[in-house]
Motif scaffolding. Structure first.
Motif, short mmCIF file in Angstrom:
data_model
loop_
_atom_site.label_atom_id
_atom_site.label_comp_id
_atom_site.label_asym_id
_atom_site.label_seq_id
_atom_site.Cartn_x
_atom_site.Cartn_y
_atom_site.Cartn_z
N LEU A 93 41.69 -4.24 -23.05
CA LEU A 93 40.29 -4.34 -22.64
C LEU A 93 40.06 -5.43 -21.60
O LEU A 93 39.00 -5.49 -21.01
N SER A 94 41.06 -6.26 -21.38
CA SER A 94 40.93 -7.33 -20.41
C SER A 94 41.01 -6.77 -19.00
O SER A 94 41.71 -5.80 -18.75
N ASN A 95 40.30 -7.40 -18.06
CA ASN A 95 40.39 -6.94 -16.67
C ASN A 95 41.25 -7.87 -15.82
O ASN A 95 41.36 -7.69 -14.62
N THR A 96 41.85 -8.87 -16.45
CA THR A 96 42.83 -9.72 -15.78
C THR A 96 44.03 -9.89 -16.71
O THR A 96 43.92 -9.73 -17.92
N ALA A 97 45.14 -10.23 -16.10
CA ALA A 97 46.36 -10.46 -16.85
C ALA A 97 47.15 -11.56 -16.16
O ALA A 97 46.92 -11.87 -14.99
N VAL A 98 48.07 -12.14 -16.92
CA VAL A 98 48.91 -13.21 -16.41
C VAL A 98 50.36 -12.82 -16.62
O VAL A 98 50.72 -12.25 -17.66
N VAL A 99 51.19 -13.14 -15.65
CA VAL A 99 52.62 -12.92 -15.79
C VAL A 99 53.17 -14.08 -16.60
O VAL A 99 53.00 -15.25 -16.24
N LYS A 100 53.82 -13.74 -17.73
CA LYS A 100 54.31 -14.76 -18.65
C LYS A 100 55.80 -14.59 -18.91
O LYS A 100 56.30 -13.47 -18.96
N GLN A 101 56.47 -15.72 -19.10
CA GLN A 101 57.84 -15.71 -19.60
C GLN A 101 57.79 -16.26 -21.01
O GLN A 101 57.32 -17.38 -21.22
N GLU A 102 58.25 -15.45 -21.96
CA GLU A 102 58.21 -15.84 -23.37
C GLU A 102 59.46 -15.34 -24.06
O GLU A 102 60.15 -14.45 -23.55
N ARG A 103 59.72 -15.89 -25.22
CA ARG A 103 60.87 -15.43 -26.00
C ARG A 103 60.63 -13.99 -26.44
O ARG A 103 59.52 -13.64 -26.85
N LEU A 104 61.66 -13.17 -26.34
CA LEU A 104 61.56 -11.77 -26.74
C LEU A 104 61.05 -11.66 -28.16
O LEU A 104 60.15 -10.87 -28.44
N GLU A 105 61.58 -12.46 -29.06
CA GLU A 105 61.16 -12.35 -30.47
C GLU A 105 59.68 -12.71 -30.66
O GLU A 105 59.03 -12.15 -31.53
N ASP A 106 59.15 -13.60 -29.83
CA ASP A 106 57.72 -13.93 -29.92
C ASP A 106 56.85 -12.78 -29.42
O ASP A 106 55.80 -12.49 -29.98
N VAL A 107 57.28 -12.12 -28.36
CA VAL A 107 56.51 -11.02 -27.80
C VAL A 107 56.59 -9.80 -28.73
O VAL A 107 55.59 -9.12 -28.95
N SER A 164 46.11 -16.07 -22.84
CA SER A 164 45.92 -16.52 -24.22
C SER A 164 46.50 -17.90 -24.36
O SER A 164 47.22 -18.39 -23.49
N GLU A 165 46.23 -18.50 -25.50
CA GLU A 165 46.65 -19.88 -25.69
C GLU A 165 48.00 -20.03 -26.38
O GLU A 165 48.55 -21.10 -26.40
N TYR A 166 48.53 -18.99 -26.97
CA TYR A 166 49.82 -19.13 -27.63
C TYR A 166 50.72 -17.94 -27.35
O TYR A 166 50.25 -16.85 -27.04
N PRO A 167 52.06 -18.14 -27.43
CA PRO A 167 53.02 -17.09 -27.05
C PRO A 167 52.82 -15.80 -27.83
O PRO A 167 52.61 -15.81 -29.03
N GLY A 168 52.90 -14.68 -27.11
CA GLY A 168 52.85 -13.37 -27.72
C GLY A 168 51.49 -12.93 -28.19
O GLY A 168 51.30 -11.80 -28.62
N ALA A 169 50.48 -13.79 -28.09
CA ALA A 169 49.17 -13.49 -28.66
C ALA A 169 48.49 -12.30 -28.02
O ALA A 169 48.04 -11.40 -28.70
N GLY A 170 48.40 -12.30 -26.70
CA GLY A 170 47.63 -11.28 -26.02
C GLY A 170 48.22 -9.89 -26.08
O GLY A 170 47.51 -8.91 -26.16
N SER A 171 49.54 -9.79 -26.06
CA SER A 171 50.16 -8.48 -25.96
C SER A 171 50.30 -7.78 -27.31
O SER A 171 50.70 -6.64 -27.37
N SER A 172 49.96 -8.45 -28.40
CA SER A 172 50.19 -7.85 -29.71
C SER A 172 48.98 -7.09 -30.24
O SER A 172 49.04 -6.53 -31.32
N SER A 173 47.91 -7.04 -29.50
CA SER A 173 46.71 -6.37 -29.96
C SER A 173 46.32 -5.25 -29.02
O SER A 173 46.42 -5.40 -27.80
#
Length: 161
Positions: A54-68, A40-49
């Motif tokens: 439904l995605s068949n790929t994923a990316v390992v991300k480091q983000e702020r806990l509060e954003d995720v 996704s293009e912004y922090p926390g976006a992909g994991s909140s829905s």
């Protein structure tokens, strides 16, 4: 951001309660987590829905806990400490950080965010959500799996046409 129980320590598993499922991350310190999420293009976006499954790929991300976490409840949940000896925090964090930016195949049944973090902490990829579903499961996860399966079938048919 609401937390239950204790504050996370480096190497802890973080369970984030979304509507219909739990998202998982590993705490690496200084307010940051590493997790497996759809691109996704912004922090926390992909994991909140729920549609992130439904995605068949994923990316390992480091983000702020509060954003995720967003507005969801979360807790430290080192769920398999009774079953496996956790790796040291240093080993967990080094392994997690070495994967940042890595794009990998994603499967709700075999390669999801919970598999990812339990593999980092214990060296064993396990997913309680999938195990619970296969043993008797919940209606919500069942609906999510059915939706994901239907979506993947429709997507593959479109790609083959």
């Amino acid at each position: 951001m609401a937390s239950t129980h204790r504050e996370p320590q480096p190497g802890d598993l973080i369970e984030i309660f979304r509507i219909g499922y739990e998202h998982w991350a590993i705490y690496v310190g200084d307010g940051y987590v590493i997790h497996l999420a759809p691109p996704s293009e912004y922090p926390g976006a992909g994991s909140s829905s729920i549609f992130s499954i439904l995605s068949n790929t994923a990316v390992v991300k480091q983000e702020r806990l509060e954003d995720v976490v967003g507005g969801c409840r979360y807790q430290v949940n080192n769920l398999l400490d009774h079953k496996y000896v956790p790796r040291s925090a240093e080993v967990i964090i080094h392994a997690a950080k070495s994967r940042i930016g890595e794009e990998m195949p994603y499967s709700i049944l075999r390669r999801n965010c919970e598999h990812f973090v339990t593999d980092l902490r214990y060296g064993v990829p396990e997913c309680r959500q999938v195990q619970n579903f296969l043993v008797g499961g919940t209606v919500t996860l069942g609906l999510a799996l059915a939706t994901a399966f239907t979506y993947s079938v429709v997507t593959r048919r479109r790609q083959n046409q």
